[in-house]
Design a protein around this motif. Structure first.
Motif, short mmCIF file in Angstrom:
data_model
loop_
_atom_site.label_atom_id
_atom_site.label_comp_id
_atom_site.label_asym_id
_atom_site.label_seq_id
_atom_site.Cartn_x
_atom_site.Cartn_y
_atom_site.Cartn_z
N ASP A 1 0.84 -1.19 0.00
CA ASP A 1 0.00 0.00 0.00
C ASP A 1 0.88 1.24 0.00
N SER B 1 -5.45 0.66 1.77
CA SER B 1 -6.53 1.48 2.35
C SER B 1 -7.42 1.95 1.21
N LEU C 1 -10.02 6.80 3.08
CA LEU C 1 -9.18 7.72 3.84
C LEU C 1 -10.05 8.79 4.46
N GLY D 1 -7.15 5.33 7.73
CA GLY D 1 -7.30 4.51 6.53
C GLY D 1 -7.99 3.21 6.86
N ILE D 2 -8.99 2.84 6.06
CA ILE D 2 -9.70 1.57 6.26
C ILE D 2 -9.63 0.79 4.96
N GLY D 3 -9.16 -0.44 5.05
CA GLY D 3 -9.03 -1.28 3.87
C GLY D 3 -8.93 -2.74 4.26
N ILE E 1 -7.49 -1.35 9.81
CA ILE E 1 -7.61 0.07 10.12
C ILE E 1 -6.21 0.61 10.41
N SER E 2 -5.84 1.70 9.77
CA SER E 2 -4.54 2.33 9.98
C SER E 2 -4.74 3.77 10.42
N GLU F 1 2.83 5.34 10.03
CA GLU F 1 1.66 4.62 10.54
C GLU F 1 1.80 4.54 12.06
N LYS G 1 -2.19 0.36 14.00
CA LYS G 1 -3.07 -0.36 13.09
C LYS G 1 -3.84 -1.41 13.88
#
Length: 743
Positions: A590, A615, A618, A628-630, A638-639, A651, A654
């Motif tokens: 990513d 992610s 955003l 960030g969600i992915g 989740i970051s 980061e 997470k």
């Protein structure tokens, strides 16, 4: 005479099947060459046609045109029947394409008008920047434009068919939450009257969604997720097909929750001043919900069979609606009816770009009064049907649409200039001669394929493999140099003041969704991906995909750009916040990019961070934090990013859930941020998750299980988790469940 031409045609077809070229056959009959050429080219198209994927409306349109043509040319039906039977070994393949190809022969509409799209451009011309725009002066001018621009070729670039919930999610401009000062005082909490709104891209501009609230009541339209056929590929209003109806729930105070009434419709919702608008598959319906126990129908807008909703926004009591109407004939354009009265679009209000591009529909921007449903203004322009992306600021509507430039001049340039020494001079000479003929671009492409087919069939297996490798390698390099000339996004700017088209332009590549566009200080910023591939005959080049950032001025001319981000990868999310841009691309890791856009003429890549997974959503938490969600390893990830120093993003934390899906991966509307309590809500596949981000740590503070959670909202300190079959209310002060209501 007709028998003679049929005999000659049969002979030429047999000779071409045996390996002779079109020109060899025509040379034998110089007196009949002009009559034979289009028929043999059409025969070649049938012979080389691949089974097309054509939507139902395109099939219907072809059938209408075919029937009309047969009435006018009845005496040629016998010949056409013979033409269809000429390749007895390919009947199953030919039959699938017959209706479209008959239209091509009888009325001059190429098969590529259904399967391909593109504009015209000379190789080496990027055409980035402002394109002129004019309006039609008459029906005849409109018909001429459509006739000319429905025949451009763009290779096998047809896009269509399946429409689904927005599959690539971006974050809103800021938190998406506003405070409603007229909301009721809560029995628990501080009585500040906090009420959340739908998470949207631009604060103050509402977007249709399945849940709305007025601070006292919740309006919920259950949404069933599945794929279904529709004719526009990009739409942010997905009318779900279900018979559950819209539930109106008395929500405040939470302890007294109850279902007050039901509306027998389903779809996305807008709510303003006690008027509820419901976007269904066939129209928009307005209801007076001032008495939530007895909703009353106020107005209705019904779509005609060839019109679909692309996007809608609610701003200052007005519904801004963008629809798309497919043009199958030259009859007056009537996209919809308002309260039973048909709305006809005048030709003088339809605009077109002076740089031609493939056209099969009109895009119509309209303004309706939310209270009455009355149409107040409209403007239209021609475009392509398969991909439209809408972004709206407080001053303008921007409509982006993907298209492909005509590939034919690029293929000819490649063959005649790049294949010297790879294929015989005789092959190149035939292509050069072909380029002098006054025939359609689609016909040229067909004949180029025949030339190469005949040449390759004259070689041994080893020789074919060698030529294929050499041509493909050369094509890869050529496409890498020219891909930004071939793949384009056209942009139309519509002023909200008078609904006039004030500018048009174009940039290379394609947009992901509405969050790939953002207006800031009079400039439009865009994030695009380029590199979908390019080829002809037996040859194909994929090249490396790449992502670009473009900054356009008020006239939609390019002021600055950053190109070549995320090589071999696609954009998964984009986010513009003030003078910064954030971009996520993905293939295996990513890459998270930060761009400095403070100087529109000199945007710069400042920082990059590579982490596992990706992610796709955003969301800015503050000026220096980004959420960030992915997914990572197919689990929801989740970051929490630190973006305070653009040159060194990090980061901070997470969290990987033991869950494989969240609706946030498919729509930004599913996300809720409550800054007062420093929490956010994330729906899972069978639960709802509440996370804290306080002190730069991600902490799971509450799980609400056994619920197909779709959305969440808050009224004061009560958090309402809305699921398919129930609503669960949690007290944000102690995270205890206050009440549940099953439907």
């Amino acid at each position: 005479m007709r028998d003679d031409i049929e005999k000659i045609l049969d002979e030429c077809i047999d000779r071409m099947n045996g390996g002779e070229s079109l020109e060899d056959c025509l040379a034998s009959y110089p007196d009949r060459a002009e009559e034979l050429r289009p028929l043999l080219l059409a025969a070649g198209e049938i012979r080389n046609a691949e089974l097309p994927v054509i939507n139902q409306k395109a099939k219907s349109a072809a059938k209408i045109r075919l029937n009309a043509a047969l009435v006018e040319k009845r005496e040629e039906v016998g010949f056409m029947q013979r033409l269809l039977g000429m390749f007895t070994g390919q009947k199953s393949k030919v039959f699938a394409t017959v209706s479209v190809l008959l239209v091509a022969i009888l009325v001059g509409v190429s098969v590529y008008a259904v399967m391909g799209e593109g504009g015209t451009s000379e190789p080496g011309q990027n055409n980035v920047g402002t394109a002129g725009v004019s309006n039609f002066l008459s029906q005849e001018e409109f018909e001429t434009y459509l006739s000319s621009n429905s025949q451009y070729t763009g290779g096998d670039n047809w896009r269509g068919g399946v429409l689904f919930q927005d599959s690539s999610v971006m974050s809103p401009d800021i938190s998406g939450i506003t405070e409603k000062n007229d909301a009721p005082s809560a029995g628990t909490g501080d009585g500040s009257g906090r009420v959340s709104d739908t998470n949207v891209q631009v604060i103050g501009i509402d977007e249709p969604d399945i849940v709305k609230t007025d601070g006292m009541n919740i309006f919920f339209s259950r949404e069933d997720y599945y794929y279904y056929y529709y004719d526009s590929y990009s739409s942010d209003i997905m009318p779900p097909q279900t018979d559950n109806g819209i539930k109106i729930v008395s929500a405040y105070p939470a302890i007294n929750m109850s279902v007050l009434s039901k509306i027998d419709k389903n779809g996305d919702l807008l709510l303003h001043d006690n008027t509820l608008a419901v976007f269904t598959w066939d129209g928009i319906y307005g209801y007076d919900v001032s008495d939530p126990q007895n909703p009353v129908s106020k107005w209705e807008i019904t779509l005609n069979d060839s019109t679909s909703v692309v996007a809608a926004r609610l701003y200052q009591g007005k519904i801004y609606l963008v629809t798309q109407t497919y043009v199958y004939s030259y009859e007056p354009i009537k996209p919809l009816e308002v309260n039973g009265e048909s709305v006809e679009i005048s030709y003088s209000s339809i605009y077109y770009p002076t740089i031609p591009s493939y056209t099969d529909s009109t895009l119509n921007a309209m303004v309706f009064d939310m209270q009455s449903g009355n149409l107040e203004d409209t403007v239209s322009f021609v475009g392509a049907s398969y991909s439209s992306v809408i972004y709206m600021s407080g001053s303008a509507i921007y409509i982006g649409y993907s298209y492909y430039e005509d590939e034919t001049p690029y293929i000819i340039e490649f063959c005649t200039e790049e294949l010297q020494g790879i294929v015989p001079d005789s092959v190149i000479a035939k292509i050069n001669k072909l380029n002098t003929y006054d025939i359609s671009e689609a016909a040229k492409m067909t004949e180029i394929g025949v030339i190469f087919d005949n040449y390759l069939m004259s070689l041994s297996g080893d020789e074919i493999a060698q030529v294929e490798t050499q041509v493909s390698d050369a094509l890869e390099g050529y496409y890498s140099e020219h891909m930004r000339e071939l793949e384009k996004t056209g942009i139309v700017k519509i002023s909200l003041d008078n609904l006039d088209i004030t500018a048009t332009g174009s940039v290379p590549g394609s947009l992901l969704n509405q969050f790939s566009m953002d207006e800031y200080n009079g400039y439009l910023r865009l994030a695009t991906t380029v590199g979908n591939g390019f080829g002809f005959s037996w040859f194909w080049a994929g090249s490396e995909s790449a992502s670009d950032i473009y900054v356009l001025d008020g006239n939609l001319s390019v002021a600055g750009s950053v190109q070549g981000l995320g090589l071999t990868e696609q954009i998964y999310s984009a986010r513009f916040v003030g003078d910064k841009g954030y971009l996520v691309t993905y293939l295996q890791t990513d890459p998270f990019y930060i761009l400095d856009l403070s100087d529109p003429t000199n945007p710069q890549l400042k920082g990059e961070l590579e982490i596992p997974g990706y992610s796709s959503y955003l969301h800015p938490i503050s000026g220096d934090k980004m959420l960030g969600i992915g997914q990572e390893d197919w689990k929801v990830k989740i970051s929490l990013f630190d973006v305070q120093n653009p040159e060194q993003p990090a980061e901070l934390d997470k969290y990987i859930l033991e869950d494989y899906w969240s609706d946030i991966l498919s729509t930004h509307h599913a996300f809720l941020l409550d800054e007062a309590h420093e929490i956010f809500f994330l729906p899972g596949s069978e639960s709802g998750y509440i996370f804290s981000y306080a002190d730069n740590n991600l902490e799971l503070v509450k799980v609400v299980s056994d619920i197909q959670a779709r959305r969440a909202l808050y009224i004061n300190d009560s958090l309402y988790i809305v699921g398919d079959d129930k609503i669960v209310v949690v007290n944000e002060l102690d995270w205890q469940v206050v009440n549940e209501l099953e439907f």
